[in-house]
Structures are given as structure tokens and as C-alpha cells.
Design an enzyme around this catalytic site. Sequence first.
Site, short mmCIF file in Angstrom:
data_model
loop_
_atom_site.label_atom_id
_atom_site.label_comp_id
_atom_site.label_asym_id
_atom_site.label_seq_id
_atom_site.Cartn_x
_atom_site.Cartn_y
_atom_site.Cartn_z
N TYR A 53 0.86 -1.19 0.00
CA TYR A 53 0.00 0.00 0.00
C TYR A 53 0.90 1.24 0.00
O TYR A 53 1.86 1.27 0.76
CB TYR A 53 -0.89 0.05 1.24
CG TYR A 53 -1.87 -1.07 1.45
CD1 TYR A 53 -2.20 -1.96 0.43
CD2 TYR A 53 -2.49 -1.25 2.69
CE1 TYR A 53 -3.12 -2.97 0.65
CE2 TYR A 53 -3.40 -2.26 2.90
CZ TYR A 53 -3.70 -3.13 1.89
OH TYR A 53 -4.61 -4.15 2.10
N ALA A 216 -17.70 -2.95 0.03
CA ALA A 216 -17.65 -3.28 -1.40
C ALA A 216 -17.15 -2.08 -2.20
O ALA A 216 -17.78 -1.63 -3.17
CB ALA A 216 -19.02 -3.73 -1.90
N SER A 217 -15.98 -1.57 -1.76
CA SER A 217 -15.32 -0.44 -2.45
C SER A 217 -16.21 0.79 -2.57
O SER A 217 -16.10 1.57 -3.50
CB SER A 217 -14.82 -0.86 -3.83
OG SER A 217 -13.88 -1.90 -3.73
N GLY A 218 -17.10 0.96 -1.61
CA GLY A 218 -17.97 2.13 -1.58
C GLY A 218 -19.35 1.91 -2.16
O GLY A 218 -20.24 2.75 -1.99
N LEU A 220 -21.74 -0.05 -1.26
CA LEU A 220 -22.79 -0.20 -0.25
C LEU A 220 -23.14 1.11 0.46
O LEU A 220 -24.09 1.15 1.24
CB LEU A 220 -22.38 -1.27 0.77
CG LEU A 220 -22.23 -2.67 0.18
CD1 LEU A 220 -21.66 -3.63 1.22
CD2 LEU A 220 -23.56 -3.19 -0.35
#
Length: 316
Positions: A53, A216-218, A220
Site C-alpha cells: 500500500y 464493497a469499495s464504496g 454499499l
Amino acid sequence: MEKKLLGNTKLETAPIIFGGNVFGWTANEKESFELMDQFLDMGFNMIDSADVYSRWAKGNSGGESESIIGKYMKARGNRHKLTIATKVGSSMQQGGDKNISKTHILKAVEDSLRRLQTDHIDLYFTHWDDDKTPVEETLEAYQKLIDQGKVRYIGASNLSPERLKASLEASKTEGLPKYEVFQPEYSLMVRDKFEGDIQEICKKNNLGVTSYFSLASGFLTGKYDNLEGIKGTEREQFLKEYFNDRGKKVLKALKDISDHHNISQAGIALRWIIQRPGVTAPIASTTKPDHFKSFKEAISFELTSEEMTMLNNASS
């Protein structure tokens, strides 16, 4: 704030873990410091990172997240207040080979410790399997690091059920360190990577579970209405598979419950994970201080059995 033990370790985590993948990517150093300050002020305590990262950002080469966390802990003098998890095994190059050999782990940990500006890592994860290194070799590397005091406990992420079972068996028969925590992708949109075999293995071996991509990568959050709105953005690759009938059902169920409780959809989605069997704490990221509202919401109420059923059915 009530803390939970991670598996058989002595490590405690608050109900939500901060995902450090945003540090050095969608949050610069100053913003990252502010986010970590607020996270700690709210009573949370655990940050999850990895040596790769945030290689995705232009000009980055990996390790930026760890470096920012290290600078933060040195500037604030608060290493003792934080539980730090990081990972090894991914390639610094996009699409590069995974590597969990003993040689690679022993070198990579030194780089992580230097970037984090600490003498030990609380929880060190096998990030991805390379599907070739004998599990015994990987665990032997961790044994050396534990003996040296550089790593307290180990965990695994993204391993197949077969390789996870083989690793746990080797720990028993060879007297090697045991993975104490498993980190799967898990959310209302992705359930099969945890539920089933992995969930049973974790339960049988009392492994702590920290889920990633919990929102969910935004998707939701309900922020993204349709695929057209994210065409050509970096979000498209993460969200494109969710804009289908199942995704619509999940978002509708979230909205219905959200409207009823006057709580954000993100807070509902995080709470669903917190209440799922076998999960210790979900990992969630944010780049804006006001988004911590969903963290507060998720830990301050409980979904009814009817609401859990509604979400389970929508996402099945």
C-alpha cells in the site's frame, strides 16, 4: 469502547479496524494524520496496512501507507496506543509474482519495520499465497521473526481453504507458529470468499476474522447510483460487477433499513458484518472525517433478526 480479542492472541481490537490502504493514495500525509487522530479520539485502536500500500497512486512504488503510519506514530509518540497489522507476499509491481518464501519474508519485514519506525509488528499477515512455497518454509520464517521479537502474531489473507488447512496442520505437527487471524474479502456483495469452508476452518481453529472491502469499495454506501456515473474512473474496475439485479436488491434493503433508523447505509452495511457469525471486526476506510459517522452508527445500534434476514435474503 468494548474491545474484542483476535483469536487466541492477546491483541485487542475495537469493533471496526481502519484500512490504511488510503494513506498515501486517496489521503495525503496531512489528511492521513488527521484521520488517525480522529479515529483514536473516537476510541478505536487498530490499523491495517500492507507493504504494497499505496502503490496505486501515480509516482508511488509501495510502502507509502506504512511510511505515513510510521511518521504519525513518531510524531504523536503513540505507538503503544495502536495495534498495527501489516502484510507481506504481494509484489510491489502491479501484476507481479507473489512471494512468501523465507528469504523474501525476512527481507520484507525489515523494510516494513523501517517504514513503520517500530521494533515490532503486532500482527503480520501472509497477504497472498504464491502457491509454490511449502507452508512449512513460510511458517519457519515467521518463527524466526517471533523469536526475534519483531512480530508478535501472524495471520493469513486470501489463502485457499486447502492451503489454510495445510498451514494449520503444519503448525500442529511441526511445532510452528499458527495463523491466529484470517482476513477474507467479505461484504453484502461478496459472501462466498468467507462463508462456507473458510468460515468453518476459522471457527474450528478459533481464528479471529477481520474482513476487507467491507463496503464493497464504496458501493454499499449508496453513493454510486449507476455504472455510467463511474465510467472511466478508478472506481469502475471495483464496482462494475455490482450494478445488477442483486446489487439493486441489496441497495434497496439497505435504504429501507437506513430510512427506518435514520442511519447511513454504510453504517448498516458495517453493522451487518459485525453481527455475522465468526467475524471479529470489519476493516473500513475513509478519506473524510465526516465519514466516521458511519463507524459511530455501526457500533451504537443492533440490527433486529428480521433486518438481518432481509439483508441476508437480498444478498443471497
